[in-house]
Enzyme design. Structure first.
Site, PDB file in Angstrom:
ATOM      1  N   GLU A 227      43.103  23.247  16.582  1.00 40.51           N
ATOM      2  CA  GLU A 227      42.045  23.497  17.985  1.00 40.51           C
ATOM      3  C   GLU A 227      42.744  23.181  19.024  1.00 40.51           C
ATOM      4  O   GLU A 227      42.935  21.488  19.229  1.00 40.51           O
ATOM      5  CB  GLU A 227      41.021  23.065  17.589  1.00 40.51           C
ATOM      6  CG  GLU A 227      40.206  23.397  16.645  1.00 40.51           C
ATOM      7  CD  GLU A 227      39.198  23.212  16.594  1.00 40.51           C
ATOM      8  OE1 GLU A 227      38.220  23.774  15.858  1.00 40.51           O
ATOM      9  OE2 GLU A 227      37.924  21.911  16.791  1.00 40.51           O
ATOM     10  N   CYS A 261      38.028  19.525  26.339  1.00 40.42           N
ATOM     11  CA  CYS A 261      38.562  20.929  26.205  1.00 40.42           C
ATOM     12  C   CYS A 261      37.825  22.314  26.420  1.00 40.42           C
ATOM     13  O   CYS A 261      38.151  23.360  26.933  1.00 40.42           O
ATOM     14  CB  CYS A 261      38.523  21.444  24.391  1.00 40.42           C
ATOM     15  SG  CYS A 261      37.610  21.497  24.062  1.00 40.42           S
TER      16      CYS A 261
HETATM   17  P1  NAD Z   1      47.862  15.802  21.673  1.00 45.42           P
HETATM   18  O1  NAD Z   1      48.463  17.177  21.491  1.00 45.42           O
HETATM   19  O2  NAD Z   1      48.663  15.069  23.320  1.00 45.42           O
HETATM   20  O3  NAD Z   1      47.838  14.779  20.960  1.00 45.42           O
HETATM   21  C1  NAD Z   1      47.244  15.208  19.475  1.00 45.42           C
HETATM   22  C2  NAD Z   1      47.309  14.378  18.402  1.00 45.42           C
HETATM   23  O4  NAD Z   1      48.708  15.279  18.557  1.00 45.42           O
HETATM   24  C3  NAD Z   1      47.263  13.140  18.808  1.00 45.42           C
HETATM   25  O5  NAD Z   1      46.849  12.473  17.195  1.00 45.42           O
HETATM   26  C4  NAD Z   1      49.088  12.822  18.606  1.00 45.42           C
HETATM   27  O6  NAD Z   1      49.124  11.754  18.473  1.00 45.42           O
HETATM   28  C5  NAD Z   1      49.575  14.238  17.891  1.00 45.42           C
HETATM   29  N1  NAD Z   1      50.955  13.997  18.061  1.00 45.42           N
HETATM   30  C6  NAD Z   1      51.515  14.512  18.823  1.00 45.42           C
HETATM   31  N2  NAD Z   1      53.383  14.555  19.338  1.00 45.42           N
HETATM   32  C7  NAD Z   1      52.960  15.010  17.816  1.00 45.42           C
HETATM   33  C8  NAD Z   1      53.683  15.651  16.937  1.00 45.42           C
HETATM   34  N3  NAD Z   1      55.301  16.361  16.815  1.00 45.42           N
HETATM   35  N4  NAD Z   1      53.289  16.344  14.925  1.00 45.42           N
HETATM   36  C9  NAD Z   1      52.670  15.402  14.919  1.00 45.42           C
HETATM   37  N5  NAD Z   1      51.447  14.858  15.857  1.00 45.42           N
HETATM   38  C10 NAD Z   1      51.706  14.405  16.721  1.00 45.42           C
HETATM   39  O7  NAD Z   1      46.446  15.957  23.034  1.00 45.42           O
HETATM   40  P2  NAD Z   1      45.713  14.781  23.227  1.00 45.42           P
HETATM   41  O8  NAD Z   1      46.380  14.731  25.001  1.00 45.42           O
HETATM   42  O9  NAD Z   1      45.301  14.028  22.481  1.00 45.42           O
HETATM   43  O10 NAD Z   1      44.524  15.897  23.106  1.00 45.42           O
HETATM   44  C11 NAD Z   1      44.257  16.502  24.699  1.00 45.42           C
HETATM   45  C12 NAD Z   1      44.502  17.722  24.119  1.00 45.42           C
HETATM   46  O11 NAD Z   1      43.769  18.151  23.428  1.00 45.42           O
HETATM   47  C13 NAD Z   1      43.591  18.682  25.836  1.00 45.42           C
HETATM   48  O12 NAD Z   1      44.767  19.996  25.838  1.00 45.42           O
HETATM   49  C14 NAD Z   1      41.975  19.386  24.500  1.00 45.42           C
HETATM   50  O13 NAD Z   1      41.890  20.354  25.850  1.00 45.42           O
HETATM   51  C15 NAD Z   1      42.645  19.291  23.376  1.00 45.42           C
HETATM   52  N6  NAD Z   1      41.750  19.571  22.858  1.00 45.42           N
HETATM   53  C16 NAD Z   1      40.855  20.560  22.697  1.00 45.42           C
HETATM   54  C17 NAD Z   1      39.780  20.679  21.306  1.00 45.42           C
HETATM   55  C18 NAD Z   1      39.044  21.983  21.043  1.00 45.42           C
HETATM   56  O14 NAD Z   1      38.145  22.088  20.300  1.00 45.42           O
HETATM   57  N7  NAD Z   1      40.131  22.687  20.832  1.00 45.42           N
HETATM   58  C19 NAD Z   1      38.955  19.632  21.027  1.00 45.42           C
HETATM   59  C20 NAD Z   1      39.438  18.361  21.828  1.00 45.42           C
HETATM   60  C21 NAD Z   1      40.837  18.139  22.907  1.00 45.42           C
END
Ligand code: NAD
Length: 455
Positions: A227, A261
């Site tokens: 997501e 999001c």
């Molecule tokens: P992010 O991608 O920076 O991090 C998300 C998670 O992934 C964190 O827990 C992080 O520690 C982990 N992570 C980072 N690198 C990784 C790797 N290489 N392997 C495994 N895990 C890893 O995102 P964020 O800043 O936490 O969230 C914001 C983003 O999330 C925005 O783009 C937003 O639109 C999206 N979002 C989408 C939804 C949806 O329902 N579609 C909901 C909420 C947020």
């Protein structure tokens, strides 16, 4: 150590030991060992656990909201709204899981019967985002636990204190420690977790991380759901109540400091009402109180991640260089922490990053369009496809437009909205798979086909 800092002040709030290679392995092994016994409990027992979890949330809402606000900078009323909103989602799962997971007989000719049953996937890795930790986490772990899976939950490093609280509440509600484990740390701990042969990977976060995760687990053939982000457009037609549409969309763009999001990220306005709409919109934004998120009437708080300030600055500079005008905002706010002014840009176009790349902050571009066809073309001119909306009095017109927009969700006269009864999914860079609705319960199961011939 993981250092947790206040986005509002930059002060250090806590330092926590992070999970290591060894501790992740131990948690994985414990989750694997505990899962069959959890799946063997009755659904009624698992529903009772989630019902108690709900009651504990109600009991602790003020404490939990305060933690969320301190940690991610979400204005306190909005933190309370998130936790109270979670109760409705839990109710949906409590009410719908039994009927959804009931084995179904789909054929019977007297000799041969065919049945579909739902089995849990097994061990689930749930890697989560910080912007709505209660919502995006529970969309996964509540139905996953109810279906009989064990869950390795890695909250975002920016929402760790909340993730730990969620773990404590679930354990207090009767979910065994090893059936729901919280992993503390950033991307490195996420990478470590995905080295283990989990049965499902459910991720919420950015497209960039989602793409890396898809590569990391691709050859493993585990069930994968992503997501991801959005660049959610709304088209405002010429027949609307301008003040009402402006108020609704200003809220949709700036609520949670624009860090949803499904925040409204770009607005297209019919040329006949463009100027009047912009004036009403800027007035609405001017009424939003920017301030300490712990104070009751603050509506816009700091950005959770300091790094996003640079992204917003670059989007504004890029837009200005290409001919945009800033009507309000456009800069960081000069105070400790991660503050950015609510910002409205006009004279924007699709040469500018602000109209095609996710902003994830309190900033919006408003573009004038000649009519429906141009609006539809522009709404689809992005890699993302999470949500899109139309404001008009004419339902048939809205239906015609929204049928041509490539997104997982569409809105008529509303925005920035998620319903537990509807599937939440994205097209393109907004992700694969879905949560919520009855599909989002089945997602945590493997349908098993039974062919039964009576002797
Ligand atoms: P992010 O991608 O920076 O991090 C998300 C998670 O992934 C964190 O827990 C992080 O520690 C982990 N992570 C980072 N690198 C990784 C790797 N290489 N392997 C495994 N895990 C890893 O995102 P964020 O800043 O936490 O969230 C914001 C983003 O999330 C925005 O783009 C937003 O639109 C999206 N979002 C989408 C939804 C949806 O329902 N579609 C909901 C909420 C947020």
């Amino acid at each position: 150590m993981l250092q947790i800092t206040s986005p509002a002040t930059g002060a250090v709030l806590a330092e926590l030991p992070q999970d290591t290679h060894e501790s992740v392995l131990a948690k994985y092994q414990a989750a694997r060992a505990a899962q069959p016994a959890w799946a063997a409990t009755t659904l009624a027992h698992r529903l009772d656990c989630i019902r108690r979890f709900r009651a504990l949330l109600v009991q602790d809402v003020e404490k939990l909201a305060a933690i969320l606000t301190r940690e991610v900078g979400k204005p306190i009323k909005q933190s309370r709204n998130e936790i109270n909103g979670l109760l409705g989602r839990i109710d949906f799962f409590l009410d719908s899981t039994e009927a959804t997971l009931q084995p179904r007989q789909v054929f019977d000719d007297g000799g041969m019967r065919e049945r579909i049953a739902h089995e849990p996937l097994g061990v689930i890795a749930n890697i989560s985002a910080w912007n709505y930790p209660y919502f995006v986490g529970s969309n996964v772990f509540v139905p996953a636990l109810l279906a009989g899976n064990s869950v390795l939950y890695k909250p975002s490093e920016y929402a760790t204190l909340t993730g730990i609280e969620i773990g404590n509440l679930l354990h207090a509600a009767g979910v065994p420690q090893d059936v729901f484990s919280v992993l503390v740390g950033g991307g490195r701990v996420g990478i470590e977790l995905l080295k283990h042969p989990v049965d499902g990977v459910f991720f919420t976060g950015s497209y960039n991380t989602g793409a890396k995760i898809a590569q990391a687990v691709g050859s493993r053939l585990a069930k994968l759901q992503l997501e991801l982000g959005g660049k959610d457009p709304t088209y405002v037609c010429e027949d609307v109540d301008i003040a009402a549409a402006a108020a609704s969309l200003a809220d949709g763009a700036m609520y949670n400091t624009g860090q949803s999001c499904c925040s409204v990220e770009r607005i297209y306005v019919h040329q006949r009402i463009h100027d009047a709409f912009v004036e009403a919109f800027v007035k609405e934004v001017g009424n939003f109180k920017v301030g300490d998120p712990c104070v009751e009437d603050s509506y816009i708080g700091p950005l959770t991640r300091g790094a996003q300030l640079k992204v917003l600055e670059m989007q504004v500079a890029d837009a200005l260089a290409k001919g945009a005008r800033v009507l309000t905002g456009g800069h960081r706010i000069d105070r400790p922490g991660n503050w950015f002014e609510p910002t409205v840009l006009v004279n924007v176009n699709h040469e500018m990053d602000v109209m095609r790349e996710e902003s994830f902050g309190p900033i919006i571009g408003i573009q004038k369009v000649a009519g429906d066809d141009e609006a539809i073309r522009l709404m689809n001119d992005t890699q993302y496809g999470l949500t899109a909306g139309v404001y008009t009095r004419d339902e048939a017109r809205a239906q015609r437009i929204l049928a041509q927009v490539h997104t997982g969700s569409v809105y008529w006269n509303c925005c920035d909205r998620v319903s537990p009864r509807l599937p939440w999914s994205g097209v393109g860079h907004s992700g694969i798979g879905l949560t919520l609705s009855t599909y989002g319960i089945e997602a945590f199961t493997r349908p098993k086909a039974w062919h039964l011939r009576s002797p």
